[in-house]
Scaffold this motif. Sequence first.
Motif, short mmCIF file in Angstrom:
data_model
loop_
_atom_site.label_atom_id
_atom_site.label_comp_id
_atom_site.label_asym_id
_atom_site.label_seq_id
_atom_site.Cartn_x
_atom_site.Cartn_y
_atom_site.Cartn_z
N ARG A 222 0.81 -1.23 0.00
CA ARG A 222 0.00 0.00 0.00
C ARG A 222 0.84 1.28 0.00
NH1 ARG A 222 -5.17 -0.22 2.17
NH2 ARG A 222 -5.14 1.99 1.67
N ILE A 223 2.07 1.20 0.53
CA ILE A 223 2.85 2.43 0.68
C ILE A 223 4.11 2.43 -0.19
CG2 ILE A 223 3.93 4.01 2.33
CD1 ILE A 223 0.97 3.52 2.90
N PRO A 226 3.45 1.84 -4.39
CA PRO A 226 2.93 3.02 -5.10
C PRO A 226 3.93 4.17 -5.12
CG PRO A 226 1.32 2.18 -3.55
CD PRO A 226 2.58 1.44 -3.27
N SER A 227 4.74 4.29 -4.08
CA SER A 227 5.69 5.41 -4.03
C SER A 227 6.82 5.24 -5.03
CB SER A 227 6.28 5.55 -2.63
OG SER A 227 5.27 5.80 -1.69
#
Lengths: 306, 363
Positions: A222-223, A226-227
């Motif tokens: 989730r983190i 995507p980054s």
Amino acid sequence: MAGGAATGGSVQSETYREARTWLLLPAWVTLGILTLAPLTIMLVYSFLTKEFRGGVIWEFSLAAYDQFFFDRGLFGDEPPRIEWTYIGIFWRSIWQAGAATVLSLLIGFPTAYFIAMRPQKERALWVFLVTIPYWVNLLIRTVSMKFLLRDEGPLNEGLMAIGLISEPLGIVNTNLAVQLGLFYSYLPFMVLPIYAAVERYNLALSEAAADLYAPRWTILRRIVLPSVRPGIVAGCILVFVPSLGSFLAPDLLGGAKTFMIGSLIEEQFKGNAGNWPFGAAASMILLTMVLILLILSARPSRKGVR
Amino acid sequence: MPQNTEIAIDVRDAVKRYGPFTALKKISLSIHDNEFFTLLGPSGCGKTTLLRMIAGFEDVTEGAIFLYGEGIDALPPHKRPINTVFQNYALFPHMSVLENVGFGLEMLGKSKAEARARAGEALEMVQLSQFATRMPSQLSGGQQQRVALARALAPRPKVLLLDEPLSALDLKLRKAMQVELKHLQRETGITFIFVTHDQEEALTMSDRIAVMSAGELQQLGEARDIYERPRNVFVADFIGETNLMEVTVDAINGGRAQCHLGGGHKLTCDAVEGITPGAKVHMSLRPERLFLSVEPVENESLTGRVREMIYIGTDTATIVDLDGGPQFTVRSSNSSRGNARTFEPGTEVAVNMEHGAGRLLVD
């Protein structure tokens, strides 16, 4: 700002404009000679008539594209049917390159992440280590891969020695061998952009997610992912595109069933099978496909706000 | 100060070592339920390390930390009912404000509807409801700060940790946020542990303050305690402005210590434990507890000459060279009821102490 200057500004900006033209010249020449001219030549040749044993006759013809997409029988007098041979080769190439890309991503992402998490002064060393094998010529590396994978090679012998398999896996001349070859050829192109992205990633975000009750895998999904997405997209393009047109790995590691676009095009320009317009047409079709792919991947992808 | 004395966080003999370097040297402190507690100290004093140990980002080398009586040292950060407001906010850049605030609730397994509703409430609490669909990059620093606060408050943690959250804001915004933070703490009843190097911020907001330096707890107490009764030179010097004087103790009589400083000036103040006649110790004199006069008002006034007067808005600071002794700063209020007077440089003045102004310090 141009025009923002008071009187006398026009004289100055004129000199500036002239200087700018000259300074930009090398860039334009390079772009023209190395990109536009070859592409134009290729495009023109794809619409010419073939000369047997290589070369072209300067006469407009759609024969090359026609040969790629349609089958008109042995003597060319039957009603056209879709020619699946070349489309099949393209499809297989996409699949092979795709598999090599996925393999590179699965190995490359953890590698890049690992390097980016090393202490600052160690990182350069790790990046250096990743690139060392690539100082050796691609041909030699691909041949070496064949030696590693063949039935009498260290991989099979090793696995048999520890009793995991009882007979050689017979990897050489299969799709898997080609995929492994492509994967090994282009791995650094996956590792380096992802490394650059992960290095810029703010680790405090992972801490914030952990602080907000996210377990490790959720943080990654989730983190982190995507980054660092731009790095992943860049890596995938840099592996997929050259894999798609590659001919060394399929020629050396594959067999008749693993024929790819690169080999098809290579054949048209080398040796007796020479058909330059057809090779040029196949190249243009490949180029078009890659362009479509790049445009698709460059689309900003913000998966809507829930 | 809340009267509830249940202990929220209990740090017992906590030690943190990084290789040969000891960042925290055996710290013990108890933080009460529903308290606004501040860890105050200069950078490198170990306050952030202690905060990160409570959050679970750093393990405890020795000792233990308890949350409402239960040991939490074995729990990873994501299993501790504690949330953090990070120094640089650490908002997720690819998520909207509402998604950011709802993230913790979502991870706790709340339904989408509930997560949304509670994230909305948290945003309302920090007055950012109208920014719910914005991305963090579209917000100002102060707004990002509030989102970070809402995100940490939304899951209703048992303890909220704040790691210098106001340091990136400009002065005016910082002052406003100080008041708002204090208000939010009262309203939610959540225990706040606030880390800062800004002593004024600490004094403004905290129920109690732990002053730290070099990995050690220097003093723990209410703001007034720490300011008026600093325990040692470090605390006196770090908190507020002070005149730090080296004095020699002459005699101790009935709880009062008679001392003198360079130039033979005599001073009397409350004796403190551990001080014997003949000892050379430090004395702290707060500039605002001193006042100037032309004639000495009592027999213990110090005499000197005005060096300069500095106008600083609310106050005027007067720097006085004591006869044969050190320099003193005296602050006087500029309000109409205040005692600011203008003295030309070179004027002979007497420096007088309010009762209890002098404080002896054990080093």
